[in-house]
Design a protein around this motif. Sequence first.
Motif, PDB file in Angstrom:
ATOM      1  N   SER A  75      45.233  39.210  34.438  1.00  0.00           N
ATOM      2  CA  SER A  75      43.886  39.067  34.989  1.00  0.00           C
ATOM      3  C   SER A  75      43.563  40.213  35.948  1.00  0.00           C
ATOM      4  O   SER A  75      44.332  41.186  36.060  1.00  0.00           O
ATOM      5  CB  SER A  75      43.763  37.716  35.706  1.00  0.00           C
ATOM      6  N   SER A 184      40.735  33.236  35.231  1.00  0.00           N
ATOM      7  CA  SER A 184      41.499  33.609  36.421  1.00  0.00           C
ATOM      8  C   SER A 184      42.954  33.823  36.016  1.00  0.00           C
ATOM      9  O   SER A 184      43.332  33.633  34.852  1.00  0.00           O
ATOM     10  CB  SER A 184      41.421  32.473  37.445  1.00  0.00           C
ATOM     11  N   SER A 185      43.768  34.196  36.973  1.00  0.00           N
ATOM     12  CA  SER A 185      45.209  34.174  36.750  1.00  0.00           C
ATOM     13  C   SER A 185      45.643  32.718  36.576  1.00  0.00           C
ATOM     14  O   SER A 185      44.942  31.802  37.009  1.00  0.00           O
ATOM     15  CB  SER A 185      45.929  34.816  37.929  1.00  0.00           C
ATOM     16  N   ARG A 297      37.734  38.070  40.267  1.00  0.00           N
ATOM     17  CA  ARG A 297      38.532  38.574  41.400  1.00  0.00           C
ATOM     18  C   ARG A 297      38.471  37.609  42.587  1.00  0.00           C
ATOM     19  O   ARG A 297      39.471  37.397  43.276  1.00  0.00           O
ATOM     20  CB  ARG A 297      38.025  39.961  41.812  1.00  0.00           C
ATOM     21  N   ASN A 300      40.623  34.567  41.825  1.00  0.00           N
ATOM     22  CA  ASN A 300      42.031  34.959  41.946  1.00  0.00           C
ATOM     23  C   ASN A 300      42.454  35.074  43.405  1.00  0.00           C
ATOM     24  O   ASN A 300      43.597  34.771  43.759  1.00  0.00           O
ATOM     25  CB  ASN A 300      42.274  36.282  41.224  1.00  0.00           C
ATOM     26  N   ASP A 304      45.425  32.980  45.133  1.00  0.00           N
ATOM     27  CA  ASP A 304      46.468  33.639  45.929  1.00  0.00           C
ATOM     28  C   ASP A 304      46.654  32.942  47.271  1.00  0.00           C
ATOM     29  O   ASP A 304      47.778  32.758  47.746  1.00  0.00           O
ATOM     30  CB  ASP A 304      46.106  35.116  46.160  1.00  0.00           C
ATOM     31  N   PRO A 332      51.237  35.578  39.270  1.00  0.00           N
ATOM     32  CA  PRO A 332      50.136  36.292  38.603  1.00  0.00           C
ATOM     33  C   PRO A 332      50.540  37.701  38.227  1.00  0.00           C
ATOM     34  O   PRO A 332      51.350  38.354  38.872  1.00  0.00           O
ATOM     35  CB  PRO A 332      49.039  36.298  39.676  1.00  0.00           C
ATOM     36  N   TYR A 334      48.506  41.290  37.224  1.00  0.00           N
ATOM     37  CA  TYR A 334      47.197  41.934  37.252  1.00  0.00           C
ATOM     38  C   TYR A 334      47.229  43.248  36.489  1.00  0.00           C
ATOM     39  O   TYR A 334      48.235  43.949  36.467  1.00  0.00           O
ATOM     40  CB  TYR A 334      46.740  42.158  38.694  1.00  0.00           C
TER      41      TYR A 334
END
Length: 336
Positions: A75, A184-185, A297, A300, A304, A332, A334
């Motif tokens: 992601s 999303s992740s 973003r 995510n 986090d 995750p 990226y």
Amino acid sequence: MRPRRCSASGGRRRAVASVMICLAICLVATGCVRFAAPSSPPPIAFGVQPSPAGAETDVAREPAPNSENCDATVSLRPGPMPVPAQMPIRSTMADILGRGRLIVGLDIGSNLFSFRDPITGDIQGFDVDIARAISKAIFDEPGTIEYRVLSSAERTQALVDHSVDVVVKTMSITCDRTREVSFSSPYYAASQRILATQMSGITGPDQLAGKRVCAARGATSIGRIQSIEPRVRMVTTTTWADCLVMMQQAQVDAATTDDAILAGLAEQDPWVRLVGPSLGEEYYGVGIPKGQDDMVRFVNGVLDQLRTSGQWYQMYNRWLSILGPSSGPPIPVYRD
């Protein structure tokens, strides 16, 4: 003439006879004497249990999920998180803030993930807590949410036509879905399993040939179980709760999907259990309309925060501890 005397033994006999007659009269009067009733077997009735609305039997073959390698779970890296209630100008989050509510697609029949509490009427669960965290990051208020109830088959289209801002509904990240929506992740990793009644004799996929197996329409578990056992007779329903009802009515032999969903069904019926090994992993992500990279973003970043603060573990322990100790949230990956 002298009167005749009755012998003592004769008097006793007459007394005993009188007592016996009285006892017989009492027994008949009080109903203590029972006579065998004539044979009268109960009437025989035949009926067919109605199937849940929308149930379909012997559905066509579907492709197995992620039959191609597309790095679906990779992601976008989160950027600096804005202050809640102060979203960047002209961002997707600012539009949501201006509207005054986050529109979330989910369902209310996935016990443990998203369900309606029968006492309070509140919608609760692991997925609901994810949605509330996104709402808090936008509004500084976790409850500023409008829920749209979706079936599994409706999730992708709801994102395509922008009728929801996000879908948080045990939605697996797959190559096919990433062509139409963004994700999303991953926030949860599940394993596909089988749910069967304790007396069914089913212990794994080897016993499913010719058996009726239920899954919610639109779930990735359909294609996977068909690829593992091509002779399975798939039955699809609108909700996972419908699969449990059909098992209870002996209309299907088993159900299959992710272990967390099946555990929620098993919580509602002590006569069913999870059986067999993992049939494959599924990674749940928050579904987001295609092209809204800023929202990807942002979400995510929220995930986090849940991972690093320990809140993810608190959510797991509250809702999913029935699955045993957690190995933690997915790490995750990226691409930028």
